[in-house]
Every structure is written in C-alpha cells, then in structure tokens.
Design a protein around this motif. Structure first.
Motif, PDB file in Angstrom:
ATOM      1  N   ILE C 261       0.839  -1.194   0.000  1.00 12.88           N
ATOM      2  CA  ILE C 261       0.000   0.000   0.000  1.00 12.88           C
ATOM      3  C   ILE C 261       0.880   1.252   0.000  1.00 12.88           C
ATOM      4  O   ILE C 261       0.598   2.221  -0.690  1.00 12.88           O
ATOM      5  CB  ILE C 261      -0.957  -0.016   1.215  1.00 12.88           C
ATOM      6  N   VAL C 264       2.399   1.987  -3.411  1.00 14.42           N
ATOM      7  CA  VAL C 264       1.328   2.347  -4.348  1.00 14.42           C
ATOM      8  C   VAL C 264       0.887   3.794  -4.132  1.00 14.42           C
ATOM      9  O   VAL C 264       0.669   4.531  -5.080  1.00 14.42           O
ATOM     10  CB  VAL C 264       0.122   1.387  -4.244  1.00 14.42           C
ATOM     11  N   THR C 265       0.820   4.231  -2.873  1.00 14.36           N
ATOM     12  CA  THR C 265       0.425   5.624  -2.635  1.00 14.36           C
ATOM     13  C   THR C 265       1.432   6.596  -3.237  1.00 14.36           C
ATOM     14  O   THR C 265       1.093   7.705  -3.575  1.00 14.36           O
ATOM     15  CB  THR C 265       0.328   5.961  -1.133  1.00 14.36           C
ATOM     16  N   ASP C 325      -4.770   6.719  -7.761  1.00 15.69           N
ATOM     17  CA  ASP C 325      -5.728   6.727  -6.653  1.00 15.69           C
ATOM     18  C   ASP C 325      -6.808   5.674  -6.845  1.00 15.69           C
ATOM     19  O   ASP C 325      -7.274   5.063  -5.888  1.00 15.69           O
ATOM     20  CB  ASP C 325      -6.370   8.110  -6.509  1.00 15.69           C
ATOM     21  N   TYR C 328      -5.424   2.395  -6.057  1.00 13.46           N
ATOM     22  CA  TYR C 328      -5.274   2.306  -4.605  1.00 13.46           C
ATOM     23  C   TYR C 328      -6.532   1.703  -3.958  1.00 13.46           C
ATOM     24  O   TYR C 328      -6.436   0.910  -3.027  1.00 13.46           O
ATOM     25  CB  TYR C 328      -5.032   3.735  -4.113  1.00 13.46           C
ATOM     26  N   THR C 329      -7.687   2.071  -4.493  1.00 12.43           N
ATOM     27  CA  THR C 329      -8.926   1.524  -3.929  1.00 12.43           C
ATOM     28  C   THR C 329      -9.005   0.022  -4.147  1.00 12.43           C
ATOM     29  O   THR C 329      -9.653  -0.684  -3.394  1.00 12.43           O
ATOM     30  CB  THR C 329     -10.169   2.161  -4.575  1.00 12.43           C
ATOM     31  N   ASP C 332      -6.482  -1.508  -1.318  1.00 13.79           N
ATOM     32  CA  ASP C 332      -6.824  -1.286   0.088  1.00 13.79           C
ATOM     33  C   ASP C 332      -8.334  -1.084   0.260  1.00 13.79           C
ATOM     34  O   ASP C 332      -8.854  -0.019  -0.033  1.00 13.79           O
ATOM     35  CB  ASP C 332      -6.078  -0.060   0.618  1.00 13.79           C
TER      36      ASP C 332
END
Lengths: 293, 331, 338
Positions: C261, C264-265, C325, C328-329, C332
């Motif tokens: 995570i 990835v952010t 983004d 990202y969903t 996570d």
C-alpha cells in the motif's frame, strides 16, 4: 517555551543528540558536511587560481604541480572551480531551505489553525503547485524571473514550501484540540499567542527533520537548474555547470564531469544519512519506548 | 535431564527477556515463574509496562526481533518450548495454543474478508477443505452469537464493530480447539456491555472445552470474575501467585495489597488510593527488590538482595522478604 | 455505491486541479516580463503600429484579464497552445511528436524502476541485516543521492563510449522510425511486425529509462523495505503466525499486500518524478521528447513552447495521479468507504 533543566523539550533534545552521537554513520556524515562547509567558506584562500581565469595556452592540462587537478577546455584551473563550486551547492541550498521554512511554516500554521475556507484555499493552492511534477514549475519560474542563482533559489523556494506547509499544518491540526491549548485559551491568551507560543514549538522537530531531508533534493535540483542553464550562469563555477561543460568532452576527459558528481553525492548522501538518523531518533517506537510493553 | 511430568499445561521457569533499544538494554522480564494447570484459568495482572504482554508473546515465541530470551525455560504440555525447531513451533501454534489481542482492529488483516481469515485458520489447524471450512466457520460464528454469520464473513474488518471484530478474533482463536488460550486484555478496548458479553463467552467456552486460559489484564475485577488463580506481575517478575480468592482476601505482597486497594476490592472502600512512585528504570535494575523504592515496608535487606519466590502454603508463592521473616517467625 | 461515489469524486477533484494548473500557467504568462507580440513580430515587425494592433486584437490582449483567461482556457481545451516563437509553427504540432516519446520513456522507466525496487525491497526486509540487505540499501541510498543527469553521463560513458551499447536517440541511425500508429516506438515496431526494430528501440530506451528511474528505484526499494518491516511487527501478522502458517505464506499473503500500500500511494509521485526528470535525461540522451523540448525552448526564449509543454506535463501527471488513486482503492479495501 521554558528552558529550565527538566523541561520535556530539553530532555527530548538531549535524548536526540545522544541517539545521533551513538551512530558512527551520522557522526561521520556531520563531519563530512562540516568539511564541505569549510571548503566553501575558505574557497578563496584554498584556491590556487581565480576560477574564471582562462589560460588559453594551457587547455586540458593533466594534473600537475601547477594545476593539481588539471585544466578545462578554456584552461581554467579545475581545482579552483570545484572549490568555488562548493559555495553554490552548500550555501544556495541552505538559503532555499531557510526560505522554504519561512514561507511554508506560517502558511501551514495559519491553514491548520484557522481551518475552514482559509485552509481549503491554501491547501488547494498547494495541490496545484504539487501538480507540476519534479522541478518543471521551478524551471518555469526560474526562467521567468531571469536566469541566475538567485532566481533559481527563489523558484525552488516558491515551489518547495508546500511540503513544509503540509507538515506544519498536520502538527497544528493534531495539537490544536489538546488540553494545554484549551487551557491557554481559558487564561486569556489570544490566537496569535496560542498558535506561535503554544502550538508551534511542537512543530520544531518535524520541521527540522523535513529541512534536513530536503537539503539533498535541493542541492540536486539547484545543480539541475544550472545544468539546464537557468541556474548559475557560466563562467561562474557551479558543480552542475562543470558537469554540463565536461559532458562535451566526455570521451577524452570524463573526470571533468565525474568528479563534481562524486562530491555532490558525498554531500547529499551525508545530508540523507543525518536526516534518516534524526527521523529514527525522534521516532518514539524505535527509540526505546519498547519498555512500555 | 529428566523432567517429572506435571499436570500443568504451561510452566514458566526463571524467564529473562531483554529488549535492545537505542537507549540501552531494557530488562523486560526478570525471572518469571508461572504455572497454569490443565483446564485452569490464570489471571496475569499488573501495571502497564510490567511485562505481561511480553510474557504472553514469549510463550508462543512471537517476540519482536529487538527482544531476546536470555535465560529460563518454558514448558508447554511438558515439552520445552524454547528447544523446539521452527517447524515444531509452527505445529504448536497451529494446533495447541491460541492468542487473542487487546485490539481486534490491529489483530485482523485489514485487506482480507473476515470469513477468509477464519477459514484459513480452520484449514490450517483441522486440515479442512475450503468448502467445509466455510461451513465450519459460519457455525463457529453463530455459536459465538453472531446472527447472519455468512453475511459477516463477507465483510472486511473495518466494516465491523469493535465487539464483532473481537468475536471474529475469538472465532479464529477457537477454530483449533486450543489446549491453551492466551488472551491479552481481550476486552479493554470494548465498551462495558460488550466487555461483559465477551468475558461471559470466554468463561462459557472454557467450561465446555476444558481449555486452559491465561488471561492478561490490569483489571482485578475481571480476574475475580473469570479466573481461578492469579499471578501479580511487577517489573518483569511474578511477585505473588495463588488462588484468586486467597490472594484477594489476604494479599501478602505490599504491591498486591496496593493494587487491590486501588481497585477498591479490599480495605475501606471510601476513597481511591494509589501506589506512590513509579516502576524502576528497567535499563538499570537495582540489585535489591524491584519494588523496594515504592514499598512502605522496605528495610535494608530489600535494597540489597532481590527476593525469590517463597512457597507460603501449598498453593501460594510470594517474592518478598517480609514473608521470609514471617515464615521464620512462625517457626 | 460507495466505490462509485469515491471514483467520481476523485475524478471531479482531478479536473478541478487541472483547472487550477491552467489558471496558474495563465497567471505566469501575465507576469512574464516580455511582450508576446514583440516576440512574435520581432524588432522589425514592431515598427508597424497597424500590425502590432492587429496581432494584439487577434490575441485579445487588449481585452480585460478575465476575458483573456476565458480565451486562454478555450484555446487550451481546443488543443491550441499558441505558436512557437522559434519554430513559428503551432506548439501542438511539435508536442504531438514529442508527447509519446516522453510518455513511453517515463512508463518504461517506471516499470523498470518498480520491477527492480519492489523485489529488492522485499528481499532486503526478509533478509534483514544480511549482506543482500546491506548491498541493496547502500545502492539505494547512493542512487538517490546522485543527480539523474550525472548518472546519465556516467552510464553514457561506461555503456556507450566504452562498451559500445546504444547511447542516444530513440532508434539506431541506420533505421527509419516505425510507422506512427500510437507514437510509442516499442508498440509501433511490433505493429509493423519488425522485431529487429523492436529490439533496436528496446536497446535505445533501456539506458535513459534506467537513468530516469534511478531515484525512484532507490526510494521505492527503501520504502518497500521499511513498510514490510513495519507490517511484520503488526498484530495481524502475529495472528497469521498463530495459525501456524509457513513464514513464506505469512510474508507473501499477509504482509506483502499491506506493505505494498505504501509504494502504491507514492506511485503517482514517482511517475511525476519521471516526467520531471525527463528534462535532464532527455537532454543527456538526446531523446526527442517534451523534456528536451523544454530545454530547447529555454535556450530559444520560446515562451509559448515552454509554457505549453509544462502545462501538458502537469496534465499528464494529474491524470496519472487519478489512475493511481483508483488503483489504490483496489488494493486497500478501507479506502472504499471513505
């Protein structure tokens, strides 16, 4: 902020210094940085020649007793140019980081403390500035303000304050609801006193860490701007400029480009190592609160 | 070396654990003795930082890398835990010991559905096929009082309430029918009604399964409610150990007495008292009794020599020089 | 429902930021100490007041500033970025050729960086304090500490000048560029069915991409390592271990997804660093992309080209950020509610 012996802040400072002192790597890095600052300050004394003085009869001289590191394509003394170049890398970067703190800290503080529309507006502005990747915006600004080291430094500050502002804003946001702030308000302190007298001291460490961590990036960015041609202007000797000039003669004289880069890596690496250690030192979990388990 | 087979599921002998930190070596456990009988529930109490959780994690050998077991023995089911290979240890964790944490939010993997996490545990401990494991975990969840267990299984941890999450944790812990359940403050993050429900659940399961329980808590009330025996820890030592009723009725160690007074379980119930002072710096242990600096009854011997556990009657032990004198006095 | 709302919100916000970016570049055009009409007409042209007036009116420079702003936004939305004062052609035409070059280089650099950094970060964390950890950490921190243009020069010296690998440009001199379909040489050469061209293009893109990604590689490797170590200390890892799972399963099933995570952010930011770094790397490797175009524009004092390119790069970056983004969903689940 009280500075009596048992103030938690002083204890914190002592603890941090202790943790840093215990790391050989950090101590060596600090010495390296001091060494380069000394070189930068003493450049006029240490340099055998004027860094812009050309010797047309003696171009591309190999190292000799007359020119310890040889000469470049105009017959200028490489050693002198590199010593003088340290001035830009060491001091211009310091200037940028100081400006960044001066711009970013108040903006972040006000944004976090006031919240609402002010916060919203300021944060959207940082969003927009952060929408320009890398140094593209700084490049543009530096060019608009006219080529030269000062506009390059100013351009980097005008784009770099956002990260500082966000960090300060984060700290202020988390602190402003705490009891001591409410207590300060109850005894009649005004917003200005509360924000700058009570809350801001808590930003000290995050800001210091961020400032040290930024130094490396700023040095690289400044050199980059000079490399492109909007920073330090030839014939002034900057490490970025020297690398750019050496690039033309890479096959025959690679050291002209390689050496300034190695020096820059040494400085940037030292800043990064000190920054890492500082961050670790201030991380309570890493430091020794483990006993609490 | 021959160890006489005892009826204890767990026994800890002279356990020393240190943490290496930037600021020096922290002596977290300083010679812990503890016994948990088969089917017995033992409460492990003490202030924050006294080493309760460290002890719990030592038993399953899941201490962080900064920790080191310096000395001591741990026997589980009459086998020495510290001499087990990694694979043998894995087997023990897989089938015989379960662990419940204080914060179920942190103890459940945030990126997987809770159902998958229970199913995984069942597949490991009982070797079930996936389909069977899904059925089984639904069964366990409804046994734990979760309606619509199939629906809950489809959810992510963050979508559940704290109480629900802790039930899921318990489901994972119970999926293997453990011989020993170590519960580290299983209810301190929950609100009072949920707390009571969870405790009742644990007690009930214990009655039905003859599982042993090591309940780590700082709440004396919970110990009185759930456990048969209590071990009081202070600065990395068990300073008093015995049946709950006997210890609570007649605490011997000054620290236990203080603790019970604070908890308002003994003495005049009018005002709240607290024990003066703080835990000693665990990096620089004094030679004597670790409680001596806070103890109202300490005398010269306490400051010089660390007391060891003395058997008071057949069931109780105390680490305090005051007792030695008393015992001698009686003789 | 929640997910869709989140996605729409994110896209809306992205568009808002792009408008902010447009406004900022517009404001910069207004503070530039240079008269665009004078640049366009040159000293000679400025001597004809009629001509000056004509151009001023054509570009609406005599109108109030908000009208100029609307005119500017309208132009940009239509893809009209003005004319290069140097090549005198429309900037959009220059950019059309250079845009794919930069995007191809950046994406390739990004892929190289990630495929080096994430595995080394994992290895570093798993074999903590072992030689492989020390090695990769030293390499990372040194990589981060050097400027990309300097690494580029070093690579050129070693691989091009000394070892004779392909050095500069997008394709070998003896070869003609593949027929333009997407503008990405790697893809176009495959569409054309010319494997030899593909390999040649690949050999040309490798060094600049490696250079461009060097900072991101070091950063991501360090980030992955520390994130994985952090995650391995969490309670849910203890829960996983209490299930008796093998160490490999604990790391790859339970720890890794949580640890990833963090990188990835940062992926959006890292892709941005590639776009920004292209200014240097394209200059060093004479890669005819937008970065090199910016530098050329600076030396030619070509404001329209400089502004337009900067704007386009910022827009690409904003779009990349939106994509990250959304990605990202996927990784996570906690984000999906908020």
């Amino acid at each position: 902020m009280k500075f009596d012996k048992d103030s938690p802040r002083i204890r914190e400072l002592k603890l941090t210094l202790y943790v840093i002192r215990k790391s050989k790597m950090a101590m060596v890095s600090i010495c390296v940085l001091l060494f380069f600052f000394t070189i930068a300050i003493l450049a006029p004394v240490l340099s055998p020649y004027d860094p812009t003085e050309v010797h047309p009869a003696e171009i591309f001289m190999p190292p000799s007793s007359k020119y310890p590191l040889g000469t470049d394509y105009l017959g200028r003394d490489n050693l002198s140019r590199i010593l003088y170049g340290a001035r830009y890398s060491m001091f211009a970067s310091l200037l940028v980081v100081v400006l960044t703190v001066l711009i970013g800290m108040p903006i972040g503080a006000v944004s976090g403390y006031l919240g609402g529309k002010v916060d919203e507006t300021l944060m959207r502005i940082t969003d927009i500035i952060l929408s320009f990747p890398g140094i593209t915006l700084a490049l543009l600004l530096a060019y608009v303000m006219g080529r030269g080291i000062f506009s390059a430094a100013l351009a980097l500050s005008l784009t770099g304050w956002t990260s500082m502002a966000r960090i300060v804003r984060g700290v202020v946001l988390s602190e402003k609801g705490k009891d001591y702030v409410i207590a300060a308000r109850l005894i009649g302190k005004n917003d200005f006193q509360i924000l700058f007298g009570e809350i801001m001291p808590n930003c000290m460490y995050p800001v210091i860490i961020q400032a040290v961590m930024m130094m490396g990036t700023v040095i690289i960015s400044l050199a980059g701007l000079s490399f492109i041609g909007v920073g330090v202007q030839p014939p002034e000797p900057d490490w970025g400029v020297i690398i750019a000039e050496g690039r033309q003669y890479l096959l025959e004289y690679p050291w002209l480009s390689i050496l300034p880069g190695i020096l820059m890596i040494t400085v940037v690496l030292s800043y990064n190592l000190v920054g890492d250690r500082l961050r670790d030192a201030l991380d309570p979990r890493l430091r020794g609160e483990l006993a609490a388990k | 070396m021959v160890k006489i087979l005892s009826n204890n599921i767990l026994s800890v002998e002279d356990l020393h654990v240190v943490f290496k930190t930037y600021l020096g070596t922290v002596h977290a456990l300083n010679g812990v003795y503890l016994e948990v009988g088969r089917g017995e529930a033992v409460g492990l109490v003490g202030e924050t930082g006294c080493g309760k959780s460290t002890l719990g994690l030592s038993i399953v050998r899941l201490l962080d890398e900064s920790a080191e077991i310096v000395r001591g023995k741990i026997f589980f089911n009459n086998e020495s835990i510290l001499e087990k290979s990694t694979d043998e240890m894995r087997e023990i964790r897989m089938k015989y010991i379960s662990l419940i944490f204080q914060d179920p939010t942190a103890a459940l993997n945030p990126v997987y559905r809770v159902g998958d996490q229970i199913v995984e545990a069942l597949q490991m401990s009982k070797g079930l096929k996936k389909v069977e494991a899904i059925e089984e975990s639904a069964k366990i969840l409804s046994m734990l009082g979760i309606p619509e267990s199939k629906k809950v299984m489809e959810q992510y941890p963050h979508e559940l309430s704290g109480g629900m999450r802790q039930r899921v944790m318990i489901a994972i812990a119970l999926s293997k029918n453990p011989l020993l359940l170590i519960a580290d403050e299983p209810t301190s993050n929950l609100d009072v009604t949920i707390q009571a429900q969870i405790l009742e659940l644990i007690s009930e399961l214990r009655r039905n399964t003859r599982m042993s329980l090591l309940l780590i808590t700082h709440d004396m009330g919970i110990v009185a409610q759930v456990c048969e025996k209590v071990a009081v820890m202070y600065a990395g030592q068990v300073i008093e150990f015995g049946p709950v009723r006997a210890v609570f009725k007649n605490p011997i160690h000054p620290y236990t007495r203080g603790l019970l007074k604070v908890a308002n379980l003994i003495g005049e119930k009018s005002r709240l008292e607290s024990i003066q002072g703080t835990i000693p710096d665990l990096r620089h242990l004094p030679p004597g009794c670790l409680f001596s600096s806070r103890c109202p009854h300490s005398f010269s011997k306490c400051v010089q020599i660390r007391p060891y556990s003395i058997l008071v009657d057949n069931h109780r032990s105390v680490a305090c020089w005051l007792v030695e004198d008393k015992v001698r006095y009686c003789l | 429902m929640g997910l869709l709302y989140y996605i729409l919100k994110r896209i809306f916000f992205g568009i808002l930021v792009i408008f902010g970016v447009l406004t900022l570049t517009f404001l910069i055009t207004k503070i530039i100490p240079q008269n665009p009409v004078a640049v366009w007409l040159g000293l000679e042209g400025m001597q004809y007041p009629e001509l000056v007036k004509q151009v001023t009116e054509l570009w609406k420079l005599d109108r109030p500033i908000w009208e100029q702003y609307i005119y500017y936004v309208g132009n940009v939305l239509r893809g009209d970025f003005g004319r290069s004062s140097w090549s005198r052609g429309p900037v959009i035409a220059d950019l059309a050729a250079r845009f794919p070059a930069t995007v191809e280089l950046s994406i390739f650099a990004f892929l190289i960086a990630m495929s080096i950094a994430i595995p080394t970060g994992i290895l570093s964390a798993v074999y903590r304090d072992k030689p492989i950890d020390h090695f990769s950490r030293i390499l990372s921190v040194v990589g981060i500490s050097g400027p990309s243009f300097w690494w580029g020069i070093i690579f050129l010296y070693i691989f091009y000048l000394q070892l004779g690998f392909a050095g500069s440009g997008r394709i070998g001199e003896g070869m003609s560029p593949p027929i333009t379909v997407t503008g990405f040489y790697l893809i176009d050469s495959l569409i054309e069915g010319r494997l030899d061209k593909f390999i040649d293009v690949l050999s040309h893109i490798f060094l600049p991409a490696l250079t461009l990604g060097i900072g991101a590689t070091g950063f991501t490797s360090r980030l992955t390592r520390s994130a994985l170590l952090e995650v391995l200390r969490k309670d849910y890892i203890k829960t996983a271990r209490m299930k008796g799972l093998r160490e490999r399963v604990v790391i790859y099933r339970h720890a890794l997804r949580n640890a990833l995570i963090a990188p990835v952010t940062y992926m959006g930011l890292l892709f941005g660093s590639m776009l920004g770094g292209s200014v240097f790397v394209e200059t060093v490797f004479t890669w005819r992309g937008m970065g090199q175009y910016i530098v050329t524009a600076i030396f030619a004092s070509d404001y329209p080209a400089l502004l337009a390119t900067t704007l386009v790069i910022a827009i690409i970056y904003s779009v990349a950020n939106i994509i990250v983004d959304l990605l990202y969903t996927v990784i996570d689940p906690r984000v999906r509610v908020g």
